[in-house]
Design an enzyme around this catalytic site. Structure first.
Site, PDB file in Angstrom:
ATOM      1  N   CYS A  44      47.672  49.303  29.565  1.00  0.00           N
ATOM      2  CA  CYS A  44      46.270  49.561  29.248  1.00  0.00           C
ATOM      3  C   CYS A  44      46.156  50.548  28.087  1.00  0.00           C
ATOM      4  O   CYS A  44      45.218  50.495  27.318  1.00  0.00           O
ATOM      5  CB  CYS A  44      45.537  50.076  30.461  1.00  0.00           C
ATOM      6  SG  CYS A  44      46.418  51.379  31.308  1.00  0.00           S
ATOM      7  N   GLU A 103      41.077  43.464  24.105  1.00  0.00           N
ATOM      8  CA  GLU A 103      42.397  43.800  24.630  1.00  0.00           C
ATOM      9  C   GLU A 103      43.205  42.503  24.794  1.00  0.00           C
ATOM     10  O   GLU A 103      42.799  41.610  25.531  1.00  0.00           O
ATOM     11  CB  GLU A 103      42.216  44.502  25.976  1.00  0.00           C
ATOM     12  CG  GLU A 103      43.447  45.184  26.477  1.00  0.00           C
ATOM     13  CD  GLU A 103      43.181  45.966  27.767  1.00  0.00           C
ATOM     14  OE1 GLU A 103      42.284  45.581  28.536  1.00  0.00           O
ATOM     15  OE2 GLU A 103      43.894  46.951  27.995  1.00  0.00           O
ATOM     16  N   LYS A 140      45.528  47.839  47.832  1.00  0.00           N
ATOM     17  CA  LYS A 140      45.586  46.395  47.559  1.00  0.00           C
ATOM     18  C   LYS A 140      46.311  46.146  46.254  1.00  0.00           C
ATOM     19  O   LYS A 140      45.798  46.398  45.175  1.00  0.00           O
ATOM     20  CB  LYS A 140      44.204  45.763  47.494  1.00  0.00           C
ATOM     21  CG  LYS A 140      44.357  44.238  47.564  1.00  0.00           C
ATOM     22  CD  LYS A 140      43.212  43.449  47.021  1.00  0.00           C
ATOM     23  CE  LYS A 140      43.272  43.198  45.529  1.00  0.00           C
ATOM     24  NZ  LYS A 140      44.308  42.249  45.100  1.00  0.00           N
ATOM     25  N   GLU A 153      40.135  53.243  36.047  1.00  0.00           N
ATOM     26  CA  GLU A 153      41.036  53.326  34.898  1.00  0.00           C
ATOM     27  C   GLU A 153      41.122  51.921  34.350  1.00  0.00           C
ATOM     28  O   GLU A 153      41.728  51.046  34.972  1.00  0.00           O
ATOM     29  CB  GLU A 153      42.395  53.882  35.341  1.00  0.00           C
ATOM     30  CG  GLU A 153      43.176  54.504  34.205  1.00  0.00           C
ATOM     31  CD  GLU A 153      44.086  53.513  33.542  1.00  0.00           C
ATOM     32  OE1 GLU A 153      43.632  52.859  32.584  1.00  0.00           O
ATOM     33  OE2 GLU A 153      45.238  53.394  33.988  1.00  0.00           O
TER      34      GLU A 153
END
Lengths: 515, 310
Positions: free
Chosen positions: A328, A425, A220, A294
């Site tokens: 990331c 983040e 997906k 992750e």
């Protein structure tokens, strides 16, 4: 020659310094600036896109065919650099997910699991070669769909995509040697949910090891970046990959949720936010499903006084402005030893003035478009919080295009560990700069985060690298470089950055049961 | 920078030791390669190529150089291409000391400068006294610029202060002539050495620092030039003095020249995009650049014989 003898010679240099003042004009300290202006400006250098064939509607890829969603619902995919609609994408609901899982299950039982590894490997090699052949076309599509620069999609993403397929193709017939003394069996049907920052690369990271080890997949893609995955599906057809071995279902969070909750899925692999990762852990708790995550990161990039400073500045740039900071493992917390702080800041300020922001299809663009309006809003919100909490913002003087989603390369100084911009983040081209005094303090500050995905160390001293790397709690540590990827190297995090590794022999482990 | 209290002060080796920044070879090569990825098209290409011509030190440094050969080079430097292409003249003609007078005569008041190599080019292995005489003689004969070589043996033996003193003495001997200091980076070999030699040359009085003699391979490379540009950048911030840069040898194509210009533009900025602060030392580069200029104007490539040899 002895030191004494040298000392006895006449110091010619000392005399000459005085006399030089007349011959070489001196700019006063207050006016010492480098001018990155328009004396010689680059003309537009646009990558050709006239041959790109976009479909007006993209369907689901189930059982080797493109099929309409049961819901008949489609959503728009837009180009973030122009805000123009590129295509409509099918939205898969629970019924479509069920179709995809059934197709994957059938392919697993009847074809893929019984197939000898060397035959599976042939398909993967074929896919890798087809990706190489179509690399430029896929790179252009990736840039149009996601806003990343053609420079990066062409030189980083696509070469790595094919490299991952090549690498894991090699493992397909060598699984019995991957884990000595143990037998590796595939898990079954893998549901794989990937993010929008590296759409094709993340697809490759997920698909290649799963397929090599004998699993079948339902992929997906992220809602904003589905198009290239469906062009990849066309390559699967050309490679005559057996029907149902890879299925691609598009849609938003609900589609992913239906996939995760489907009873007949054996394995979930997810790359994305920590927030969603936590929901997934709850969703699979008490089931037989295996999970790898992750997730986010807030990596420390540590610059010591003895570092090669000019090259370290390049590492800062690679760390935080690569892919608009939508990474990331971005080096988003810069820790600079106090002695070199002024020099690093001056060099960084000069360097970001040379970064070219704009049309991602221009071959000279360094910073492309922010992936979506939502992400741009999030960046603005966090930058505002940084300003409110008293940090000082430095931004490049880049002129931003009127249409599309843009953010100039930026960094904050005067940041402390208590600032939100030091903890959360940002996932954009915004760096938080902090200082430290001793190596111990650097390690302590670097580890002072709920995340633990990556880190960077810059020093000219080899022994220091080994000492620091051993004490950093991060899955990936780069020394005197940053954001380097290779299919042979495992990638993954600690703590809230997730668990499980992708890449290398380690990357097979989440897709096999060992006995 | 250290200023010494009085001329009577005796500097020790430690005091004269130049503290140079470390250079990481992996990242410097990666960064240098990135400049060559810039895509320079249409208007940017033609203005860049013309700029490159204006920065060129057209060079002939052969044992068989004669006044006749110098005439070819000088004429080419003054008017590289027929006037309708609006190509500027080259910056200078670079010759051996014996041919300075000849070059000066041909160039007259054209604005093209005469650069003379000196100090026992290309090795520098002669007594300082003789090297200084050579410099004085070339300057007296009318050289506007002196391209000296450092004594690499001395440098590699660790006698950095002596190298600095020789440069300082040469600067003095130059008088009004500008001094370019050739580091011969192909013999220094490490980026750390290049950086250290750049720093000491600038401190000792160089107006320009230059990569190579052209007699040693490798000559100029992108990463070596980048290390030197970064040294120039740090020196500018430290002292306010703008030092020039001259990569020499090994630059043969227009494409390479444009990549160097991109590197200058993105490392030192607009102020250095001038022949006063950036030069190419080359003998064969000129015609490839001219060929590209004509191609950009006319739309097709001309054969090599349509461009006069220097």
């Amino acid at each position: 020659m002895s030191a004494k003898k040298i000392a006895r010679r006449k110091p010619v240099l000392a005399r000459s310094e005085k006399s030089l003042n007349g011959t070489r004009p001196t700019v006063p300290a207050s006016e010492r600036r480098l001018d990155f202006g328009e004396r010689w400006s680059f003309a537009p250098a646009l990558e050709a896109k006239d041959y790109i064939q976009l479909q007006s509607r993209y369907q689901l890829f189930i059982g080797g065919k493109f099929v309409a969603p049961r819901s008949h619902v489609y959503f728009d995919s837009i180009n973030p650099a122009t805000e123009e609609k590129l295509a409509e994408i099918a939205s898969a609901d629970a019924r479509d997910v069920d179709r995809a899982v059934k197709s994957a299950r059938r392919a697993y039982e009847k074809i893929w699991r019984p197939m000898p590894g060397r035959e599976r490997g042939k398909y993967l090699y074929r896919i890798a070669r087809l990706i190489q052949e179509k690399a430029r076309e896929l790179a252009v599509l990736e840039t149009m769909d996601g806003g990343k620069t053609i420079k990066e999609s062409r030189d980083v993403d696509l070469p790595l995509v094919s490299a991952h397929f090549f690498y894991y193709a090699g493992w397909a017939d060598k699984l019995q040697y991957a884990f000595p003394g143990r037998t590796a069996e595939p898990l079954g049907v893998a549901g794989q949910i990937i993010p929008w920052n590296f759409p094709l690369l993340m697809a490759a990271w997920k698909l290649a090891p799963a397929l090599a080890s004998g699993n079948t997949c339902i992929l997906k893609p992220a809602e904003t970046t589905s198009i290239t995955a469906l062009h990849l599906a066309e390559l699967f057809q050309q490679a005559e990959l057996p029907e149902g071995v890879v299925n691609i279902i598009t849609g938003a969070g609900a589609t992913g949720k239906a996939l995760v909750e489907h009873r007949d899925v054996d394995k979930i692999a997810f790359t994305g936010s920590t927030q969603v990762g936590k929901l997934l852990i709850k969703a699979v708790a008490g089931t037989r499903k295996k999970l790898t995550l992750e997730l986010g990161g807030k990596a420390a990039n540590i610059i010591f006084e003895d570092a090669p400073i000019d090259q370290a500045v390049e590492g800062i740039i690679a760390g935080i402005y690569f892919n608009q900071g939508h990474v990331c493992c971005a080096g988003s917390r810069l820790l600079v030893q106090e002695g070199v702080f002024p020099a690093v800041i001056r060099k960084l300020r000069d360097r970001i003035a040379t970064l070219r922001v704009g049309d991602p299809l221009d071959k000279n663009t360094d910073i492309g478009a922010i992936n979506s309006r939502g992400q741009l809003d999030k960046i603005h919100e966090l930058v505002d919080s940084g300003l409110q909490q008293g940090a000082q913002l430095v931004q490049s003087p880049a002129r931003l295009p009127k249409k599309g989603y843009w953010y100039p390369p930026s960094f904050f100084t005067g940041v402390t560990a208590s600032h939100r911009i030091a903890q959360e983040e940002i996932f954009g081209p915004v760096l938080s700069v902090m200082t430290f005094r001793t190596p111990e303090e650097a390690i302590e500050r670097a580890n002072n985060t709920p995340y633990g995905l990556s880190a960077g160390v810059w020093t000219d001293k080899g022994s220091k690298i080994f000492k620091i790397v051993g004490e950093l709690r991060a899955g990936i540590v780069w020394a005197n470089t940053y954001n380097k990827f290779d299919p042979t190297s495992p990638f993954g995090g600690y703590k809230e950055s997730g668990f499980g590794r992708e890449g290398g022999r380690h990357g097979l482990l989440p897709y096999v049961a060992l006995s | 920078m250290k200023t010494l209290a009085s001329p009577a002060h005796r500097a020790t080796a430690e005091e004269r030791q130049v503290q140079s920044a470390a250079v990481d070879h992996v990242m410097v090569e990666e960064r240098a390669a990135a400049f060559a990825k810039r895509s320079i098209k249409t208007s940017a290409k033609i203005s860049g190529l013309k700029l490159a011509i204006s920065m060129m030190d057209l060079t002939t440094l052969e044992g068989k150089d004669t006044p006749g050969k110098i005439a070819f080079v000088c004429r080419k430097a003054m008017q590289p291409l027929e006037p309708r292409y609006e190509v500027p003249p080259c910056a200078a003609v670079c010759v051996y000391p014996n041919l300075v007078r000849v070059a000066k005569k041909f160039l007259g008041d054209s604005g093209v400068k005469v650069a003379s190599v000196a100090t026992a080019f290309p090795t520098g292995l002669m007594p300082l006294r003789l090297k200084l005489q050579e410099v004085k003689s070339a300057a007296h004969d009318g050289a506007d610029e002196i391209d000296m070589v450092i004594d690499r043996g001395m440098f590699l033996a660790g006698q950095h202060d002596r190298v600095a003193d020789e440069i300082a003495a040469t600067k003095k001997a130059c008088g009004a002539a500008h001094l370019k200091v050739i580091l011969e980076t192909g013999e220094l070999q490490t980026y750390d050495n290049v950086r250290r030699a750049s720093d000491l040359a600038m401190r000792a009085g160089a107006d320009f620092i230059k990569t190579s003699t052209g007699k040693i391979s490798p000559a100029a490379t992108m990463p070596v030039t980048l290390v030197m540009l970064e040294a120039i950048r740090d020196y500018f911030y430290e002292t306010g003095v703008r030092i020039g840069m001259k990569p020499a040898g090994g630059i043969r194509s227009a494409k390479q020249a444009l990549a160097y210009l991109v590197m200058v533009k993105e490392t030192l900025g607009d102020d250095w995009l001038t022949p006063d602060l950036f030069r190419f030392g080359a003998s064969t580069l000129v015609n490839d650049v001219l060929r590209q200029i004509v191609k950009t104007v006319e739309g097709n490539y001309q054969g090599e014989d349509y461009f006069s040899l220097p």
